[in-house]
Write an enzyme that holds these catalytic residues in place. Structure first.
Site, mmCIF file in Angstrom:
data_model
loop_
_atom_site.group_PDB
_atom_site.id
_atom_site.type_symbol
_atom_site.label_atom_id
_atom_site.label_comp_id
_atom_site.label_asym_id
_atom_site.label_seq_id
_atom_site.Cartn_x
_atom_site.Cartn_y
_atom_site.Cartn_z
ATOM 1 N N ASN A 1 -10.254 -1.361 8.409
ATOM 2 C CA ASN A 1 -9.710 -2.718 8.437
ATOM 3 C C ASN A 1 -9.194 -2.959 9.855
ATOM 4 O O ASN A 1 -8.147 -2.443 10.221
ATOM 5 C CB ASN A 1 -8.582 -2.834 7.404
ATOM 6 C CG ASN A 1 -7.854 -4.171 7.489
ATOM 7 O OD1 ASN A 1 -8.303 -5.090 8.173
ATOM 8 N ND2 ASN A 1 -6.731 -4.286 6.802
ATOM 9 N N LYS B 1 -7.970 -5.490 11.084
ATOM 10 C CA LYS B 1 -6.875 -6.470 11.161
ATOM 11 C C LYS B 1 -7.188 -7.469 12.295
ATOM 12 O O LYS B 1 -8.351 -7.742 12.547
ATOM 13 C CB LYS B 1 -5.526 -5.761 11.326
ATOM 14 C CG LYS B 1 -5.327 -4.705 10.216
ATOM 15 C CD LYS B 1 -3.929 -4.203 10.081
ATOM 16 C CE LYS B 1 -3.872 -3.211 8.921
ATOM 17 N NZ LYS B 1 -2.536 -2.705 8.683
ATOM 18 N N HIS C 1 -4.233 -7.868 0.594
ATOM 19 C CA HIS C 1 -3.588 -6.905 1.501
ATOM 20 C C HIS C 1 -2.091 -7.228 1.568
ATOM 21 O O HIS C 1 -1.710 -8.401 1.528
ATOM 22 C CB HIS C 1 -4.230 -6.992 2.889
ATOM 23 C CG HIS C 1 -3.812 -5.866 3.778
ATOM 24 N ND1 HIS C 1 -2.599 -5.843 4.416
ATOM 25 C CD2 HIS C 1 -4.441 -4.699 4.098
ATOM 26 C CE1 HIS C 1 -2.504 -4.700 5.115
ATOM 27 N NE2 HIS C 1 -3.608 -4.004 4.932
ATOM 28 N N GLU D 1 -0.134 -7.400 3.924
ATOM 29 C CA GLU D 1 0.225 -8.339 5.002
ATOM 30 C C GLU D 1 -0.035 -9.779 4.568
ATOM 31 O O GLU D 1 0.703 -10.694 4.936
ATOM 32 C CB GLU D 1 -0.556 -7.979 6.278
ATOM 33 C CG GLU D 1 -0.005 -6.695 6.907
ATOM 34 C CD GLU D 1 -0.997 -5.871 7.697
ATOM 35 O OE1 GLU D 1 -2.080 -6.380 8.050
ATOM 36 O OE2 GLU D 1 -0.695 -4.684 7.949
ATOM 37 N N GLU E 1 -1.981 0.977 -1.203
ATOM 38 C CA GLU E 1 -1.396 0.991 0.137
ATOM 39 C C GLU E 1 0.109 0.774 0.031
ATOM 40 O O GLU E 1 0.571 -0.369 -0.057
ATOM 41 C CB GLU E 1 -2.001 -0.135 0.993
ATOM 42 C CG GLU E 1 -3.454 0.039 1.316
ATOM 43 C CD GLU E 1 -3.815 -0.599 2.656
ATOM 44 O OE1 GLU E 1 -4.447 0.085 3.465
ATOM 45 O OE2 GLU E 1 -3.436 -1.755 2.893
ATOM 46 N N GLY F 1 0.993 1.299 9.073
ATOM 47 C CA GLY F 1 1.292 1.140 10.498
ATOM 48 C C GLY F 1 2.593 1.798 10.937
ATOM 49 O O GLY F 1 3.082 1.540 12.025
ATOM 50 N N SER G 1 -1.331 4.718 7.276
ATOM 51 C CA SER G 1 -1.193 5.760 8.303
ATOM 52 C C SER G 1 -2.095 6.966 8.069
ATOM 53 O O SER G 1 -1.710 8.097 8.341
ATOM 54 C CB SER G 1 0.278 6.188 8.429
ATOM 55 O OG SER G 1 1.074 5.092 8.857
HETATM 56 P P1 13P Z 1 -2.732 1.799 9.076
HETATM 57 O O1 13P Z 1 -3.848 2.795 8.824
HETATM 58 O O2 13P Z 1 -2.699 1.308 10.491
HETATM 59 O O3 13P Z 1 -1.414 2.302 8.573
HETATM 60 O O4 13P Z 1 -3.075 0.507 8.204
HETATM 61 C C1 13P Z 1 -3.356 0.662 6.871
HETATM 62 C C2 13P Z 1 -3.856 -0.625 6.354
HETATM 63 O O5 13P Z 1 -3.099 -1.552 6.128
HETATM 64 C C3 13P Z 1 -5.282 -0.770 6.155
HETATM 65 O O6 13P Z 1 -5.566 -1.928 5.434
#
Ligand code: 13P
Length: 251
Positions: free
Chosen positions: A9, A11, A95, A97, A167, A173, A212
């Site tokens: 992803n 982002k 997601h 976010e 997640e 992150g 992560s």
């Molecule tokens: P990270 O791997 O950067 O923690 O992000 C995870 C994520 O949100 C993937 O959709």
């Protein structure tokens, strides 16, 4: 047996030159990654580039969100039908976010999931608890509720062509991962929730862990029985890291 799947992803990262380099390196590494399904989810303006570069490769691709509406006066939104016509196979839905920063409710996530299914896309449904929810012992309840709203709206059969990603919000992150045991516990809860409705769908469902995941910790996470791969943010932006994670999923 469920085949392993690793989804990158991106982002809101990338540019044409950087994407080209990243994808060329990923494509070159596909043979070494072995029998793992690989997918890249990119921002809308880069989907054409991703589609063209990945067309003759086994790497799948998709979008990071979609509208719950089929068409209409929704400026800025992109429908499932548009994504499908464009050639997308996958789309990330719900997601954390999107839920936190764009106020997507469980009901809206469920509508998006159904819209994706109806258009023939494979939704990658994200669920997960916040740190406060984990610390107050609510993890499984929160995740089951997020899942149940989608099950009520879309039905369990839809999950035979969907992917679920666990997640934990506090692991995204942050460099802080769930322990393999913590993740496995939630993956079992997700699978059990579906198994109460349809055993076959539940046992075939690919459930990914995200938060992560790095080359260094992927192996122990993916070794868990109910963890079928990963949803990778930061590490999917570095070809060697993404490929190492894909190799770790190949078991
Ligand atoms: P990270 O791997 O950067 O923690 O992000 C995870 C994520 O949100 C993937 O959709």
């Amino acid at each position: 047996m469920r085949s392993p799947l690793v989804v990158g992803n991106w982002k809101m990262h990338g540019d044409l030159a950087g994407n080209l380099q990243l994808l060329q390196q990923v494509i070159a590494g596909v043979p070494a990654a072995g029998a793992v399904d690989m997918v890249v989810c990119a921002p809308f303006p880069y989907l054409e580039q991703v589609r063209n570069l990945l067309a003759a490769t086994p790497v799948g691709w998709g979008a990071q969100t979609l509208s719950e509406h089929a068409q209409g006066a929704y400026t800025g939104e992109v429908s499932a039908g548009m994504l499908r016509e464009f050639g997308c196979r996958y789309v990330i839905v719900g997601h954390s976010e999107r839920r936190a920063l764009f106020s997507e409710s469980d009901e809206q996530v469920a509508a998006k999931f159904l819209a994706a299914c109806n258009a023939g896309l494979v939704p990658i449904l994200c669920v997960g608890e916040t740190l406060a929810q984990r610390e107050s012992g609510e993890t499984v309840r929160v995740v089951e509720k997020q899942l149940q709203v989608v099950l009520d709206r879309a039905g369990v059969e839809r999950f035979s062509s969907a992917v679920v990603a666990y997640e934990p919000v506090w692991a995204i992150g942050t460099g802080r991962t769930a322990t393999p045991e913590q993740a496995q516990e939630v993956h079992v809860a997700i699978r059990s929730c579906l198994a109460r409705l349809d055993q076959q769908v539940a046992s075939g469902l690919q459930i990914l862990y995200g938060g992560s995941v790095k080359a260094q910790n992927a192996g122990e996470i993916f070794a868990q029985a109910d963890i079928d791969g990963g949803l990778i943010g930061g590490a999917s932006l570095v070809a060697d890291d993404f490929l190492a994670i894909c190799q770790a999923a190949n078991r």
